[in-house]
Design a protein around this motif. Structure first.
Motif, PDB file in Angstrom:
ATOM      1  N   ARG A  40      71.477  39.675   7.666  1.00 60.93           N
ATOM      2  CA  ARG A  40      72.241  39.606   6.414  1.00 60.93           C
ATOM      3  C   ARG A  40      71.354  39.449   5.189  1.00 60.93           C
ATOM      4  O   ARG A  40      71.794  38.960   4.157  1.00 60.93           O
ATOM      5  N   ILE A  41      70.102  39.863   5.315  1.00 61.46           N
ATOM      6  CA  ILE A  41      69.156  39.681   4.215  1.00 61.46           C
ATOM      7  C   ILE A  41      68.528  41.023   3.853  1.00 61.46           C
ATOM      8  O   ILE A  41      67.994  41.716   4.713  1.00 61.46           O
ATOM      9  N   VAL A  42      68.609  41.378   2.577  1.00 61.66           N
ATOM     10  CA  VAL A  42      67.954  42.590   2.088  1.00 61.66           C
ATOM     11  C   VAL A  42      67.137  42.248   0.847  1.00 61.66           C
ATOM     12  O   VAL A  42      67.360  41.233   0.197  1.00 61.66           O
ATOM     13  N   ALA A  43      66.182  43.115   0.547  1.00 61.73           N
ATOM     14  CA  ALA A  43      65.372  42.988  -0.662  1.00 61.73           C
ATOM     15  C   ALA A  43      64.971  44.391  -1.091  1.00 61.73           C
ATOM     16  O   ALA A  43      64.976  45.321  -0.283  1.00 61.73           O
ATOM     17  N   TRP A  44      64.662  44.539  -2.350  1.00 62.48           N
ATOM     18  CA  TRP A  44      64.244  45.831  -2.882  1.00 62.48           C
ATOM     19  C   TRP A  44      62.751  45.793  -3.127  1.00 62.48           C
ATOM     20  O   TRP A  44      62.200  44.784  -3.564  1.00 62.48           O
ATOM     21  N   ARG A  45      62.096  46.922  -2.883  1.00 62.50           N
ATOM     22  CA  ARG A  45      60.669  47.032  -3.214  1.00 62.50           C
ATOM     23  C   ARG A  45      60.545  47.021  -4.737  1.00 62.50           C
ATOM     24  O   ARG A  45      61.214  47.794  -5.426  1.00 62.50           O
ATOM     25  N   ALA A  46      59.671  46.182  -5.240  1.00 61.70           N
ATOM     26  CA  ALA A  46      59.468  46.102  -6.689  1.00 61.70           C
ATOM     27  C   ALA A  46      59.043  47.457  -7.242  1.00 61.70           C
ATOM     28  O   ALA A  46      59.496  47.856  -8.320  1.00 61.70           O
ATOM     29  N   SER A  47      58.229  48.186  -6.496  1.00 63.06           N
ATOM     30  CA  SER A  47      57.767  49.495  -6.968  1.00 63.06           C
ATOM     31  C   SER A  47      58.934  50.473  -7.113  1.00 63.06           C
ATOM     32  O   SER A  47      58.946  51.293  -8.037  1.00 63.06           O
ATOM     33  N   ASP A  48      59.924  50.394  -6.214  1.00 64.51           N
ATOM     34  CA  ASP A  48      61.099  51.265  -6.319  1.00 64.51           C
ATOM     35  C   ASP A  48      61.917  50.936  -7.564  1.00 64.51           C
ATOM     36  O   ASP A  48      62.385  51.831  -8.268  1.00 64.51           O
ATOM     37  N   VAL A  49      62.076  49.638  -7.837  1.00 66.82           N
ATOM     38  CA  VAL A  49      62.865  49.217  -9.002  1.00 66.82           C
ATOM     39  C   VAL A  49      62.149  49.608 -10.292  1.00 66.82           C
ATOM     40  O   VAL A  49      62.770  50.123 -11.231  1.00 66.82           O
ATOM     41  N   VAL A  50      60.829  49.411 -10.335  1.00 66.82           N
ATOM     42  CA  VAL A  50      60.055  49.781 -11.525  1.00 66.82           C
ATOM     43  C   VAL A  50      60.120  51.289 -11.750  1.00 66.82           C
ATOM     44  O   VAL A  50      60.331  51.748 -12.880  1.00 66.82           O
ATOM     45  N   ALA A  51      59.974  52.074 -10.693  1.00 70.07           N
ATOM     46  CA  ALA A  51      60.045  53.534 -10.814  1.00 70.07           C
ATOM     47  C   ALA A  51      61.428  53.964 -11.311  1.00 70.07           C
ATOM     48  O   ALA A  51      61.547  54.863 -12.151  1.00 70.07           O
ATOM     49  N   TRP A  52      62.469  53.316 -10.806  1.00 70.92           N
ATOM     50  CA  TRP A  52      63.835  53.629 -11.235  1.00 70.92           C
ATOM     51  C   TRP A  52      63.996  53.319 -12.728  1.00 70.92           C
ATOM     52  O   TRP A  52      64.560  54.115 -13.477  1.00 70.92           O
TER      53      TRP A  52
END
Length: 61
Positions: A40-52
């Motif tokens: 039940r735990i997820v996280a986003w790659r910081a690089s993906d969020v920055v690129a977005w």
């Protein structure tokens, strides 16, 4: 180098998006998918969020 992972509150703070908007845009393919860390735990790659974010800035200009 290890990838930095962001939990949902951090993603919300960096993007200014609400929880429901993040999940809605993910469903439509307009926001990066998270990495599953546990049942039940997820996280986003910081690089993906920055690129977005950078892609959104480019479109706005």
């Amino acid at each position: 180098m290890a990838e930095i992972l962001l939990r949902r509150p951090d993603v919300e703070a960096r993007t200014g998006l609400s929880r429901s908007t993040i999940y809605d845009w993910m469903k439509r393919g307009e926001f990066p998918q998270p990495v599953k860390l546990g049942a039940r735990i997820v996280a986003w790659r910081a690089s993906d969020v920055v690129a977005w974010l950078e892609a959104r800035e480019t479109k706005a200009v």
